[in-house]
Motif scaffolding. Structure first.
Motif, short mmCIF file in Angstrom:
data_model
loop_
_atom_site.label_atom_id
_atom_site.label_comp_id
_atom_site.label_asym_id
_atom_site.label_seq_id
_atom_site.Cartn_x
_atom_site.Cartn_y
_atom_site.Cartn_z
N ALA A 290 0.98 -1.20 -0.16
CA ALA A 290 0.03 -0.03 -0.11
C ALA A 290 0.85 1.30 -0.05
O ALA A 290 2.09 1.12 0.17
CB ALA A 290 -0.83 -0.04 1.00
N ASP A 291 0.28 2.50 -0.12
CA ASP A 291 1.07 3.63 -0.13
C ASP A 291 1.37 3.83 1.51
O ASP A 291 0.82 3.34 2.26
CB ASP A 291 0.16 4.84 -0.53
N PRO A 292 2.52 4.80 1.64
CA PRO A 292 2.90 4.60 3.13
C PRO A 292 1.96 5.01 4.10
O PRO A 292 1.89 4.58 5.24
CB PRO A 292 3.77 5.85 3.03
N ARG A 293 1.02 6.11 3.85
CA ARG A 293 0.02 6.50 4.84
C ARG A 293 -0.75 5.32 5.13
O ARG A 293 -1.21 5.16 6.56
CB ARG A 293 -0.81 7.88 4.32
N THR A 294 -1.55 4.57 4.27
CA THR A 294 -2.39 3.49 4.32
C THR A 294 -1.67 2.39 5.25
O THR A 294 -2.19 1.94 6.03
CB THR A 294 -2.73 3.02 3.00
N LEU A 295 -0.46 2.25 4.78
CA LEU A 295 0.36 1.07 5.45
C LEU A 295 0.66 1.51 6.93
O LEU A 295 0.37 0.51 7.92
CB LEU A 295 1.68 1.08 4.71
N GLU A 297 -1.23 3.68 8.76
CA GLU A 297 -2.59 3.86 9.81
C GLU A 297 -3.61 2.67 9.40
O GLU A 297 -4.36 2.64 10.36
CB GLU A 297 -3.28 5.36 8.92
N GLU A 298 -3.46 2.04 8.57
CA GLU A 298 -4.35 0.88 8.32
C GLU A 298 -3.47 -0.51 8.10
O GLU A 298 -3.88 -1.34 7.21
CB GLU A 298 -5.21 1.19 7.19
N PRO A 299 -2.67 -1.06 9.04
CA PRO A 299 -2.22 -2.21 8.89
C PRO A 299 -3.27 -3.21 8.92
O PRO A 299 -4.08 -3.14 9.78
CB PRO A 299 -1.13 -2.19 10.15
N CYS A 300 -3.05 -4.42 8.05
CA CYS A 300 -3.92 -5.55 7.75
C CYS A 300 -3.65 -6.68 8.96
O CYS A 300 -4.58 -7.47 9.11
CB CYS A 300 -4.00 -5.91 6.56
N ASN A 301 -2.76 -6.71 9.47
CA ASN A 301 -2.49 -7.71 10.34
C ASN A 301 -1.20 -7.33 11.58
O ASN A 301 -0.64 -6.24 11.51
CB ASN A 301 -1.91 -9.17 9.73
N THR A 302 -1.15 -8.00 12.42
CA THR A 302 -0.30 -7.72 13.69
C THR A 302 1.30 -7.63 13.18
O THR A 302 1.72 -6.84 13.79
CB THR A 302 -0.19 -8.93 14.92
N PHE A 303 1.56 -8.37 12.29
CA PHE A 303 3.13 -8.25 11.79
C PHE A 303 3.30 -6.81 11.31
O PHE A 303 4.27 -6.07 11.56
CB PHE A 303 3.47 -9.27 10.91
N VAL A 304 2.34 -6.42 10.17
CA VAL A 304 2.65 -5.23 9.66
C VAL A 304 2.53 -4.13 10.88
O VAL A 304 3.27 -3.02 10.84
CB VAL A 304 1.69 -4.97 8.51
N ASN A 306 3.42 -4.14 13.98
CA ASN A 306 4.67 -3.86 14.93
C ASN A 306 5.61 -3.67 13.84
O ASN A 306 6.69 -3.02 14.70
CB ASN A 306 4.69 -5.44 15.41
N PHE A 307 5.83 -3.86 12.79
CA PHE A 307 6.97 -3.60 11.84
C PHE A 307 6.96 -2.29 11.47
O PHE A 307 8.11 -1.78 11.46
CB PHE A 307 7.32 -4.79 10.82
N ILE A 308 5.84 -1.79 11.21
CA ILE A 308 5.93 -0.32 10.90
C ILE A 308 5.58 0.56 11.79
O ILE A 308 4.44 0.62 12.36
CB ILE A 308 4.74 -0.08 9.81
N GLY A 309 6.45 1.40 12.54
CA GLY A 309 6.20 2.33 13.31
C GLY A 309 6.23 1.75 14.71
O GLY A 309 6.30 0.50 14.89
N GLU A 310 5.89 2.58 15.84
CA GLU A 310 5.81 2.12 17.15
C GLU A 310 4.29 1.65 17.21
O GLU A 310 3.40 2.35 16.68
CB GLU A 310 6.07 3.27 18.09
N ASN A 311 4.17 0.98 18.33
CA ASN A 311 2.65 0.41 18.23
C ASN A 311 2.56 -0.15 19.62
O ASN A 311 3.33 -0.92 20.23
CB ASN A 311 2.70 -0.79 17.24
#
Length: 436
Positions: A290-295, A297-304, A306-311
């Protein structure tokens, strides 16, 4: 190193790519210079560029047709059911299906061993797919060697020829394509200006800083105007400040030229900063693209998530779901309303994902649907913002990110404060797998 297929003698003079390679390698290996060995990457890169001349002479019509097809299609590169195994048992890349649009900047992002670099190497031609097909500009390239793919490559270790000046490094891929001296000179001058190294043309790579060497490597990949440029963690060896500067420089060059770029990195900040789209790899598969903002703000699973940004991750049990929203019960009995993104049936475990910057403290939390209290455990000063660690709902490492201007100066360790977040900022995802 055995000569690749197609390494044949030409008719005469230096138009023979074998002679070009032989003489250039002899310069590197010359015993008078005290150089007894050369990294394999130089040999590979030298061959890669040298064969381009033969390609243009023998297959120019075919490549022109391919470029024509690309101009009429949004998709430049297609992976179709691509797999890669090195031992015949475990798959490094599993059933990769991916379309790369013409002119976009696509980043392959993931941890070490996720399959991102292997996918790039298969596209470059340095690795062969175990199964599936890769298409470039509408034609299959599975059996096309690297030097015939019309692809520019930027390596992490720059791979500049040490015995050549900056100008000679840039001229090399043009010379082996048999361009006239005038064209070579004009193109070299143009790309030197593009990367702001006009005054460094006569220097050798060893006389340049890491950032300057990376600019030369980038310029060499672009100087022959390829339809596709591949970058394999090109900024990994640079310090933080220079890396951030080069991120913007590469992004701006891409915007000016409109060339298609496929970029590999494990640095999430780098991916979000530079890319039109990001493909997140894990265990040989794309988890989300996805585009960076969607990725973010709207991760589709726990791995994404956790891997993208702080969570902030909170485990709980699904109580009910209407397809869009759900109720989750936490271990101590608290209930949270969240978006039902990737959940199962009622009674099954879920993981809540909440970004630290979406949590509101004190009075700012009054209108939040999800409202709790937390005990301040630690302040982590980071210049433009502060990370506040709190104990929330039985979780000892719950973080809130506060801009300096919004932080209450009276807040101290041990204080109990109200906090909350909106429903749309809590995502109910697949449960975190337990480590064994």
């Amino acid at each position: 190193m055995p000569a690749p297929t197609g390494f044949v003698a030409g008719s005469q003079g230096h138009s023979n790519p074998a002679i070009v390679v032989g003489q250039s390698l002899q310069q590197i290996f010359h015993p008078d210079d005290g150089i007894l060995s050369v990294p394999p990457i130089f040999v590979r890169l030298r061959l890669f560029y040298s064969f381009a001349y033969a390609v243009i002479q023998q297959e120019g019509a075919g490549m022109s047709e391919a470029k024509s097809n690309a101009a009429t299609s949004e998709t430049l590169v297609s992976f179709r059911g691509v797999q890669k195994s090195y031992d015949g048992e475990s798959l490094i890349v599993k059933d990769l299906n991916l379309d790369i649009r013409k002119g976009e900047f696509l980043t392959l992002l993931g941890p070490s061993g996720s399959g991102k670099t292997t996918s790039l190497m298969m596209l470059a031609g340095f690795e062969t797919p175990t199964a599936g097909e890769i298409q470039l500009a509408g034609r299959s390239i599975n059996n096309v060697p690297p030097h015939k793919r019309d692809i520019g490559m930027v390596f992490q270790n720059y791979a500049l020829f040490p015995h050549m000046t900056v100008a000679e490094n840039l001229a090399f891929p043009l010379t082996v394509r048999n361009l006239s001296k005038t064209d070579v000179s004009e193109r070299v001058k143009r790309v030197l200006n593009m990367v702001q190294l006009d005054t460094f043309a006569k220097r050798y790579p060893g006389q340049l800083s890491g950032g300057q060497q990376q600019r030369v490597a980038l310029a060499r990949a672009l100087v022959f105007e390829p339809q596709l440029v591949l970058m394999d963690e090109p900024l990994g060896a640079l310090d933080k400040q220079l890396r951030e500067h080069m991120q913007m420089e590469i992004k701006h060059i891409h915007q000016r030229l409109g060339v298609t770029v496929v970029y590999v990195t494990h640095d999430q900040g780098e991916a979000l900063t530079m890319s039109d789209r990001v493909a997140v790899f894990h265990q040989g598969e794309i988890q989300q693209i996805a585009d960076p903002r969607t990725l973010y703000e709207e991760p589709c699973n726990t791995f994404v998530a956790n891997f993208i940004g702080e969570n902030n991750r909170i485990n709980g049990t699904l109580l009910a779901s209407d397809g869009k929203r759900c109720q989750v019960q936490l271990p101590r009995g608290e209930r949270v309303e969240a978006l039902a993104v990737n959940v199962g049936q009622a009674g099954e475990p879920v993981t809540l994902s909440i970004r630290p910057e979406r949590v509101r403290l004190n009075g700012h939390s009054e209108r939040c649907v999800n409202r709790f209290s937390g005990r301040v455990a630690e302040f982590i000063y980071l210049g433009d913002h502060v990370r506040v660690r709190l104990e929330v709902c039985g979780k000892a490492d719950f973080f809130v990110k506060q801009p300096i201007a919004e932080l209450d100066p009276a807040l101290a360790v041990g204080d109990v404060v109200p906090l909350g977040w909106e429903v749309e900022h809590a995502r109910a995802l697949d449960p975190i797998a337990e480590a064994h």
